[in-house]
Design an enzyme around this catalytic site. Structure first.
Site, PDB file in Angstrom:
ATOM      1  N   TYR A  54       0.821  -1.212   0.000  1.00 49.90           N
ATOM      2  CA  TYR A  54       0.000   0.000   0.000  1.00 49.90           C
ATOM      3  C   TYR A  54       0.854   1.261   0.000  1.00 49.90           C
ATOM      4  O   TYR A  54       0.413   2.303  -0.505  1.00 49.90           O
ATOM      5  CB  TYR A  54      -0.998  -0.033   1.158  1.00 49.90           C
ATOM      6  CG  TYR A  54      -2.135  -0.977   0.863  1.00 49.90           C
ATOM      7  CD1 TYR A  54      -3.075  -0.674  -0.113  1.00 49.90           C
ATOM      8  CD2 TYR A  54      -2.252  -2.202   1.512  1.00 49.90           C
ATOM      9  CE1 TYR A  54      -4.102  -1.543  -0.430  1.00 49.90           C
ATOM     10  CE2 TYR A  54      -3.272  -3.084   1.206  1.00 49.90           C
ATOM     11  CZ  TYR A  54      -4.196  -2.743   0.236  1.00 49.90           C
ATOM     12  OH  TYR A  54      -5.206  -3.610  -0.100  1.00 49.90           O
ATOM     13  N   GLN A  89     -15.956   2.299  -5.304  1.00 52.18           N
ATOM     14  CA  GLN A  89     -15.170   1.166  -4.806  1.00 52.18           C
ATOM     15  C   GLN A  89     -13.680   1.492  -4.809  1.00 52.18           C
ATOM     16  O   GLN A  89     -12.886   0.736  -4.265  1.00 52.18           O
ATOM     17  CB  GLN A  89     -15.417  -0.063  -5.695  1.00 52.18           C
ATOM     18  CG  GLN A  89     -16.855  -0.551  -5.689  1.00 52.18           C
ATOM     19  CD  GLN A  89     -17.054  -1.708  -6.644  1.00 52.18           C
ATOM     20  OE1 GLN A  89     -16.779  -2.861  -6.319  1.00 52.18           O
ATOM     21  NE2 GLN A  89     -17.519  -1.407  -7.853  1.00 52.18           N
ATOM     22  N   VAL A  91     -10.141   3.306  -3.943  1.00 49.97           N
ATOM     23  CA  VAL A  91      -9.524   3.811  -2.712  1.00 49.97           C
ATOM     24  C   VAL A  91      -8.667   5.044  -2.983  1.00 49.97           C
ATOM     25  O   VAL A  91      -8.059   5.595  -2.064  1.00 49.97           O
ATOM     26  CB  VAL A  91      -8.690   2.713  -2.007  1.00 49.97           C
ATOM     27  CG1 VAL A  91      -9.585   1.554  -1.602  1.00 49.97           C
ATOM     28  CG2 VAL A  91      -7.533   2.225  -2.886  1.00 49.97           C
ATOM     29  N   ASP A  92      -8.602   5.484  -4.244  1.00 46.63           N
ATOM     30  CA  ASP A  92      -7.812   6.670  -4.571  1.00 46.63           C
ATOM     31  C   ASP A  92      -8.577   7.947  -4.213  1.00 46.63           C
ATOM     32  O   ASP A  92      -9.767   7.908  -3.854  1.00 46.63           O
ATOM     33  CB  ASP A  92      -7.416   6.655  -6.051  1.00 46.63           C
ATOM     34  CG  ASP A  92      -8.618   6.744  -6.993  1.00 46.63           C
ATOM     35  OD1 ASP A  92      -9.346   7.756  -6.939  1.00 46.63           O
ATOM     36  OD2 ASP A  92      -8.837   5.802  -7.789  1.00 46.63           O
ATOM     37  N   HIS A 107     -14.609   0.894   0.121  1.00 49.43           N
ATOM     38  CA  HIS A 107     -13.550  -0.052   0.476  1.00 49.43           C
ATOM     39  C   HIS A 107     -12.355   0.609   1.156  1.00 49.43           C
ATOM     40  O   HIS A 107     -11.284   0.030   1.217  1.00 49.43           O
ATOM     41  CB  HIS A 107     -13.096  -0.820  -0.772  1.00 49.43           C
ATOM     42  CG  HIS A 107     -14.185  -1.656  -1.364  1.00 49.43           C
ATOM     43  ND1 HIS A 107     -14.276  -1.931  -2.716  1.00 49.43           N
ATOM     44  CD2 HIS A 107     -15.252  -2.265  -0.795  1.00 49.43           C
ATOM     45  CE1 HIS A 107     -15.352  -2.676  -2.938  1.00 49.43           C
ATOM     46  NE2 HIS A 107     -15.948  -2.885  -1.794  1.00 49.43           N
ATOM     47  N   CYS A 115      -5.331   3.273  13.321  1.00 49.22           N
ATOM     48  CA  CYS A 115      -4.627   2.760  14.496  1.00 49.22           C
ATOM     49  C   CYS A 115      -5.246   1.448  14.947  1.00 49.22           C
ATOM     50  O   CYS A 115      -6.463   1.363  15.150  1.00 49.22           O
ATOM     51  CB  CYS A 115      -4.681   3.801  15.612  1.00 49.22           C
ATOM     52  SG  CYS A 115      -3.888   3.268  17.146  1.00 49.22           S
ATOM     53  N   CYS A 134       0.018   7.031  15.750  1.00 47.78           N
ATOM     54  CA  CYS A 134      -1.362   7.482  15.858  1.00 47.78           C
ATOM     55  C   CYS A 134      -1.403   8.899  16.435  1.00 47.78           C
ATOM     56  O   CYS A 134      -0.763   9.191  17.453  1.00 47.78           O
ATOM     57  CB  CYS A 134      -2.149   6.519  16.744  1.00 47.78           C
ATOM     58  SG  CYS A 134      -3.856   7.052  17.053  1.00 47.78           S
ATOM     59  N   CYS A 137      -3.471   8.421  20.112  1.00 46.92           N
ATOM     60  CA  CYS A 137      -2.947   7.697  21.277  1.00 46.92           C
ATOM     61  C   CYS A 137      -1.436   7.472  21.213  1.00 46.92           C
ATOM     62  O   CYS A 137      -0.859   6.864  22.120  1.00 46.92           O
ATOM     63  CB  CYS A 137      -3.677   6.363  21.453  1.00 46.92           C
ATOM     64  SG  CYS A 137      -3.210   5.096  20.229  1.00 46.92           S
ATOM     65  N   SER A 175     -16.837  -4.146 -12.891  1.00 49.04           N
ATOM     66  CA  SER A 175     -17.177  -5.397 -13.575  1.00 49.04           C
ATOM     67  C   SER A 175     -18.334  -6.148 -12.943  1.00 49.04           C
ATOM     68  O   SER A 175     -18.900  -7.042 -13.553  1.00 49.04           O
ATOM     69  CB  SER A 175     -15.944  -6.310 -13.583  1.00 49.04           C
ATOM     70  OG  SER A 175     -15.605  -6.684 -12.250  1.00 49.04           O
TER      71      SER A 175
END
Length: 231
Positions: A54, A89, A91-92, A107, A115, A134, A137, A175
């Site tokens: 990622y 859908q 993630v960009d 998604h 975190c 994070c 925290c 699709s």
């Protein structure tokens, strides 16, 4: 009477910007075992491999720009801010960079980390996850904010609630392998499909279909939505 439109997009929307999809020839499925980098099992087995994957996707995202299709969707949303619902859908962040407001990412969202300790989600842009902590925290136990195979997608609740109230469904560049868009179309009063091809013969379930690249279909779809809203 208020009319509601859902625009639901997939990888085909961002393809013209140069983002690799999983299913295309030369796509990510040919480079990676999808279950190793996109599943809970793969993450448990080798978290660093997944996190690095990622990181590479974020780096790639930083090098591309929104295309005309993203810009047209943004203009549709601007014209009908309360009546058009934008779900993707993808993630960009290309819709956001095109100026689109209130995008629902079904998604997850690539520029964000989550975190594992407290669940806080924060944006790192296109930077690496490495050395990030994070912001709530201070834990360094963080991960990508992407829904993996084997996890629930919280935003699906919003998707299915909206499907109950929409009058026009517009599906762009997906699709139907992940979401049953054919069933969505059958249960929608009116529907429009835009895909580059139709190998699974999904188009027959839609009121109208544009089998062509998203960039060339979106001007026509914008006219369709204007006509629908004004009728």
């Amino acid at each position: 009477m208020q009319k509601n439109v859902m625009i639901l997009s997939g990888a085909g929307l961002s393809a013209a910007s140069g983002l690799k999809t999983f299913r295309d020839s030369g796509g990510l499925w040919e480079e990676y075992d999808v279950m190793e980098v996109c599943s809970t099992q793969g993450f448990k087995k080798n978290p660093l491999k997944v996190l690095d994957f990622y990181d590479e996707r974020r780096a790639q995202l930083s090098s591309v720009k929104p295309n005309k299709a993203h810009e047209i969707i943004a203009s549709i949303k601007e014209k009908y801010p309360n009546n058009v619902h934008i779900l993707t859908q993808n993630v960009d962040d290309l819709l956001e960079r095109a100026g689109c407001k209130d995008v629902v990412h079904l998604h997850g969202f690539l520029p964000e980390l989550r975190c594992n300790k407290c669940g806080f989600v924060f944006n790192i842009g296109y930077e690496s996850y490495k050395d990030k902590i994070c912001l709530k925290c201070s834990s360094n136990d963080v991960r990508h904010n992407i829904v993996m195979f084997g996890e629930q997608a919280p935003e699906y609740t919003r998707l299915y609630n909206l499907l109950e109230i929409i009058d026009l469904l517009v599906v762009i560049g997906t699709s139907g392998e992940v979401l049953p868009i054919d069933i969505f179309a059958i249960n929608s009063p009116k529907s429009i499909l835009n895909n580059l091809d139709d190998p699974n013969n999904i188009a027959k379930h839609f009121t109208k279909a544009y089998i062509q690249p998203a960039i060339s279909a979106l001007p026509k779809i914008k006219c369709d939505i204007d006509e629908f809203m004004e009728s």
